[in-house]
Design a protein around this motif. Structure first.
Motif, PDB file in Angstrom:
ATOM      1  N   LEU A   5       4.469   1.863   0.612  1.00 42.44           N
ATOM      2  CA  LEU A   5       3.534   2.965   0.821  1.00 42.44           C
ATOM      3  C   LEU A   5       2.456   3.023  -0.256  1.00 42.44           C
ATOM      4  O   LEU A   5       1.317   3.417   0.003  1.00 42.44           O
ATOM      5  N   THR A   6       2.807   2.593  -1.461  1.00 37.92           N
ATOM      6  CA  THR A   6       1.804   2.569  -2.529  1.00 37.92           C
ATOM      7  C   THR A   6       0.697   1.588  -2.188  1.00 37.92           C
ATOM      8  O   THR A   6      -0.489   1.860  -2.402  1.00 37.92           O
ATOM      9  N   ASP A   7       1.074   0.421  -1.627  1.00 39.93           N
ATOM     10  CA  ASP A   7       0.066  -0.554  -1.188  1.00 39.93           C
ATOM     11  C   ASP A   7      -0.866   0.066  -0.151  1.00 39.93           C
ATOM     12  O   ASP A   7      -2.096  -0.080  -0.231  1.00 39.93           O
ATOM     13  N   LEU A   8      -0.277   0.740   0.830  1.00 40.68           N
ATOM     14  CA  LEU A   8      -1.076   1.297   1.914  1.00 40.68           C
ATOM     15  C   LEU A   8      -1.978   2.422   1.424  1.00 40.68           C
ATOM     16  O   LEU A   8      -3.144   2.509   1.819  1.00 40.68           O
ATOM     17  N   ARG A   9      -1.437   3.278   0.544  1.00 43.73           N
ATOM     18  CA  ARG A   9      -2.276   4.354  -0.004  1.00 43.73           C
ATOM     19  C   ARG A   9      -3.438   3.776  -0.810  1.00 43.73           C
ATOM     20  O   ARG A   9      -4.572   4.240  -0.719  1.00 43.73           O
ATOM     21  N   LEU A  10      -3.129   2.775  -1.621  1.00 45.06           N
ATOM     22  CA  LEU A  10      -4.165   2.152  -2.428  1.00 45.06           C
ATOM     23  C   LEU A  10      -5.223   1.508  -1.548  1.00 45.06           C
ATOM     24  O   LEU A  10      -6.430   1.700  -1.762  1.00 45.06           O
ATOM     25  N   ALA A  22     -12.522   2.743  -8.011  1.00 45.62           N
ATOM     26  CA  ALA A  22     -12.478   4.137  -7.560  1.00 45.62           C
ATOM     27  C   ALA A  22     -11.205   4.414  -6.769  1.00 45.62           C
ATOM     28  O   ALA A  22     -10.595   5.471  -6.895  1.00 45.62           O
ATOM     29  N   GLY A  23     -10.787   3.447  -5.948  1.00 46.59           N
ATOM     30  CA  GLY A  23      -9.550   3.608  -5.193  1.00 46.59           C
ATOM     31  C   GLY A  23      -8.348   3.684  -6.109  1.00 46.59           C
ATOM     32  O   GLY A  23      -7.416   4.465  -5.896  1.00 46.59           O
ATOM     33  N   ALA A  24      -8.345   2.858  -7.164  1.00 48.22           N
ATOM     34  CA  ALA A  24      -7.252   2.875  -8.129  1.00 48.22           C
ATOM     35  C   ALA A  24      -7.190   4.215  -8.853  1.00 48.22           C
ATOM     36  O   ALA A  24      -6.116   4.799  -9.026  1.00 48.22           O
ATOM     37  N   GLY A  28      -4.140   7.011  -8.832  1.00 47.22           N
ATOM     38  CA  GLY A  28      -3.416   7.055 -10.097  1.00 47.22           C
ATOM     39  C   GLY A  28      -2.810   5.733 -10.519  1.00 47.22           C
ATOM     40  O   GLY A  28      -1.775   5.691 -11.190  1.00 47.22           O
ATOM     41  N   ILE A  29      -3.452   4.623 -10.136  1.00 50.84           N
ATOM     42  CA  ILE A  29      -2.976   3.276 -10.485  1.00 50.84           C
ATOM     43  C   ILE A  29      -3.994   2.632 -11.412  1.00 50.84           C
ATOM     44  O   ILE A  29      -5.206   2.781 -11.223  1.00 50.84           O
ATOM     45  N   SER A  30      -3.536   1.917 -12.426  1.00 51.22           N
ATOM     46  CA  SER A  30      -4.462   1.251 -13.339  1.00 51.22           C
ATOM     47  C   SER A  30      -5.234   0.175 -12.583  1.00 51.22           C
ATOM     48  O   SER A  30      -4.748  -0.386 -11.587  1.00 51.22           O
ATOM     49  N   LEU A  31      -6.436  -0.120 -13.046  1.00 53.85           N
ATOM     50  CA  LEU A  31      -7.270  -1.117 -12.370  1.00 53.85           C
ATOM     51  C   LEU A  31      -6.615  -2.498 -12.329  1.00 53.85           C
ATOM     52  O   LEU A  31      -6.608  -3.147 -11.276  1.00 53.85           O
ATOM     53  N   SER A  35      -5.781  -4.300  -8.799  1.00 51.45           N
ATOM     54  CA  SER A  35      -6.335  -5.624  -8.451  1.00 51.45           C
ATOM     55  C   SER A  35      -5.218  -6.598  -8.108  1.00 51.45           C
ATOM     56  O   SER A  35      -5.330  -7.389  -7.155  1.00 51.45           O
ATOM     57  N   ALA A  36      -4.123  -6.541  -8.875  1.00 48.62           N
ATOM     58  CA  ALA A  36      -2.987  -7.421  -8.604  1.00 48.62           C
ATOM     59  C   ALA A  36      -2.359  -7.106  -7.252  1.00 48.62           C
ATOM     60  O   ALA A  36      -1.977  -8.018  -6.500  1.00 48.62           O
ATOM     61  N   ARG A  37      -2.252  -5.837  -6.924  1.00 51.44           N
ATOM     62  CA  ARG A  37      -1.685  -5.453  -5.627  1.00 51.44           C
ATOM     63  C   ARG A  37      -2.582  -5.931  -4.480  1.00 51.44           C
ATOM     64  O   ARG A  37      -2.099  -6.445  -3.468  1.00 51.44           O
ATOM     65  N   MET A  38      -3.883  -5.766  -4.623  1.00 49.83           N
ATOM     66  CA  MET A  38      -4.795  -6.199  -3.565  1.00 49.83           C
ATOM     67  C   MET A  38      -4.711  -7.711  -3.374  1.00 49.83           C
ATOM     68  O   MET A  38      -4.666  -8.204  -2.243  1.00 49.83           O
TER      69      MET A  38
END
Length: 302
Positions: A5-10, A22-24, A28-31, A35-38
């Protein structure tokens, strides 16, 4: 393929903001982590989800598909949390995204929402002003849960459910003793040579009036723009100019300010405000309750 769900929210936030940073920030996720998740999502799918540009990012066709499904999944999870909260004390707080045009936001929603929030302490509302023509598409695309707007500005609302909310009448206010103060009615076209006091550019009401003047092949003459209707009324009472405001604001301010009110004769000056949602029965329980409360307020007002 596995996305949490964190992936989808991001991903949804990145697409809506048009920027990974801006999405990060919004989620509330560090840049670096974002970037690593994307990158991980794209590697897992074996295809690009975003096109990178100098000014940000936009989704590829695969990204559009993922964005659509992420909205569905996140909405369903919000409904699940809301429904479960009905059966548990101290459960997950409900969250409602409500967008509105200027008049409803300033004149009607504060009072209507105050009573509802007082009896629903576990629910938060993110209230945002939008231009009326932006509201229906935002609700239809899942960027908001509830919208309040004028039906004439509901392009892109196909398939949405709507409920009446309030009748909104726009009137003209002038300082007492003004040449127009002797009149009871006036047409918008007769005001275009007057110096106007208006709301800040970009507000829904300011854009609405600008559009009406453009239709007449003219332009407004704003002497000053302010951020609130009470401030507009005070400036008119000080003889800076005249203004077009909701009748409710004019009636309230006339109690303490030296103002005269004229009825605006144009048909667009009387508007029905409506509430719109994608599908009421698919909303979380707390969001359904708010929709019913807003629609019920219309019946009480009538």
């Amino acid at each position: 393929m596995h996305f949490d769900l964190t992936d989808l929210r991001l991903f949804a936030a990145v697409v809506e903001e048009g920027s990974i940073s801006a999405g990060a920030s919004r989620t509330g996720i560090s840049l670096p982590s974002a970037s690593a998740r994307m990158k991980g999502m794209e590697e897992m799918l074996g295809t690009a989800l975003l096109e990178r540009h100098r000014r940000g990012v936009r989704p590829t066709p695969a990204g559009h598909a993922l964005f659509h499904h992420s909205q569905l999944v996140l909405a369903q999870m919000e409904r699940l949390r809301g429904d479960l909260r009905e059966h548990a004390r101290g459960g997950v707080r409900g969250h409602i995204r409500l967008i509105s045009n200027t008049t409803a936001l300033e004149e009607y929603l504060p009072e209507v929402l105050a009573g509802w929030l007082a009896t629903n302490p576990g629910v938060d509302i993110a209230l945002e002003e939008r231009l009326s023509y932006e509201i229906a598409p935002a609700v239809a695309q899942g960027h908001a849960d509830i919208g309040v707007l004028v039906p004439a500005d509901s392009a892109g609302a196909e398939g949405l459910e709507t409920f009446p909310f309030r009748i909104d009448r726009l009137v003209v206010i002038v300082p007492r003793g003004h040449a127009l103060a002797k009149r009871r009615n006036v047409a918008f076209v007769d005001l275009l040579d007057e110096e106007l006091v208006g709301l800040a550019a970009g507000s829904a009401l300011a854009e609405h009036l600008a559009w009406q003047s453009t239709r007449l092949g003219r332009s407004l003459k704003p002497r000053i723009r302010l951020r609130g209707l009470d401030a507009v009324c005070r400036m008119v009472a000080s003889r800076v100019g005249i203004a077009i405001v909701p009748e409710t604001a004019a009636a309230r301010c006339r109690r303490t300010m030296a103002l005269s009110t004229l009825r605006l004769t144009d048909t667009w000056a009387v508007r029905q405000l409506i509430v719109c949602v994608r599908r009421k029965e698919a909303l979380p329980a707390h969001t359904r309750r708010l929709v019913e409360h807003l629609a019920g307020a219309a019946k009480t007002d009538a």
